[in-house]
Design an enzyme around this catalytic site. Structure first.
Site, PDB file in Angstrom:
ATOM      1  N   GLU A  41     -87.600  59.567 -37.120  1.00 42.40           N
ATOM      2  CA  GLU A  41     -87.667  61.050 -35.624  1.00 42.40           C
ATOM      3  C   GLU A  41     -88.006  60.453 -34.667  1.00 42.40           C
ATOM      4  OE1 GLU A  41     -91.092  64.029 -35.011  1.00 42.40           O
ATOM      5  OE2 GLU A  41     -91.386  63.514 -36.727  1.00 42.40           O
ATOM      6  N   ARG A  45     -89.954  63.431 -26.198  1.00 42.77           N
ATOM      7  CA  ARG A  45     -90.621  62.970 -25.317  1.00 42.77           C
ATOM      8  C   ARG A  45     -90.243  62.339 -24.132  1.00 42.77           C
ATOM      9  NH1 ARG A  45     -94.183  62.858 -29.241  1.00 42.77           N
ATOM     10  NH2 ARG A  45     -94.828  60.570 -28.743  1.00 42.77           N
ATOM     11  N   THR A  69     -90.345  66.947 -31.318  1.00 41.04           N
ATOM     12  CA  THR A  69     -90.502  67.361 -30.490  1.00 41.04           C
ATOM     13  C   THR A  69     -89.467  68.380 -29.967  1.00 41.04           C
ATOM     14  OG1 THR A  69     -92.031  65.820 -29.618  1.00 41.04           O
ATOM     15  CG2 THR A  69     -92.133  67.272 -27.725  1.00 41.04           C
ATOM     16  N   LYS A 129     -94.547  70.847 -40.580  1.00 38.29           N
ATOM     17  CA  LYS A 129     -95.822  69.699 -40.057  1.00 38.29           C
ATOM     18  C   LYS A 129     -96.559  70.280 -40.067  1.00 38.29           C
ATOM     19  CE  LYS A 129     -94.829  67.111 -36.118  1.00 38.29           C
ATOM     20  NZ  LYS A 129     -94.607  66.772 -35.000  1.00 38.29           N
TER      21      LYS A 129
END
Length: 207
Positions: A41, A45, A69, A129
């Site tokens: 994943e 960021r 993200t 999640k």
């Protein structure tokens, strides 16, 4: 072809990667695959995230790759165009969820309380999640949610070798997201041997 639920349940631990240099992405992916974790994943960021995903996808078409993200519809487009298998967001944003659904992309949004789980279910989502896992009540909170809701979770946030099995033992947990096996300093220094050892240890830690 296996669906995401089956793939995650077989992998059990998803490496959450904040890679700075996209030029190191292919080697990192190779080390992950060779040591038993054919999944990543890659979080948005860092500036190198998008190119890292593209590089991994081109080099390893069969690897399970997610974009993490993801906060905007623009990032959704970028992730899909880069060839990701799934999209992960830290929170539950209905706009992002709807856009992913319109584009036919699988999204795993972050939730940490009953109201958010119900909102996600209302939109037809079945994999969520649980984030941030430890600050949100950890396994106790997750067990409480599991007792009520027929969904699957990927807890992330504070997961480590000492508590990963506590999460994986919960019936609703498909896999855990974690960073402990891919320290940024090892990637930055291209210490692939040590990185390989940490990744390989994951299969020895999980039950």
């Amino acid at each position: 072809m296996k669906d995401l639920t089956q793939q995650l349940s077989e992998i059990k631990v998803v490496p959450v990667i904040a890679i700075k240099d996209a030029g190191k992405a292919v080697k990192l992916a190779q080390v992950l695959i060779e040591n038993g974790l054919p999944c990543a994943e890659v979080t948005f960021r860092t500036e190198g995230a998008l190119q890292a995903i593209k590089n991994m996808r081109e080099a390893f078409p069969e690897m399970l790759i997610g974009a993490g993200t993801v906060l905007t519809t623009v990032q959704v487009d970028e992730a899909i165009d880069a060839g990701v298998d799934f999209i992960v967001s830290p929170g539950f944003n209905p706009t992002t969820v709807k856009y992913c659904q319109q584009r036919g992309a699988t999204i795993v949004p972050g939730v940490n309380n009953p109201s958010l789980v119900e909102q996600a279910m209302e939109m037809g989502l079945s994999i969520l999640k649980f984030f941030p896992a430890e600050p949100s009540g950890g396994t106790d909170m997750l067990k409480a949610l599991t007792a009520v809701y027929p969904v699957k979770f990927m807890p992330t946030g504070g997961i480590n070798p000492k508590n990963v099995n506590d999460y994986l033992e919960i019936s609703s947990v498909l896999a855990c997201g974690g960073t402990w096996m891919i320290p940024n300093e090892l990637i930055d220094n291209e210490n692939w041997v040590e990185l390989g050892h940490l990744i390989k240890e994951v299969s020895q830690i999980i039950k």
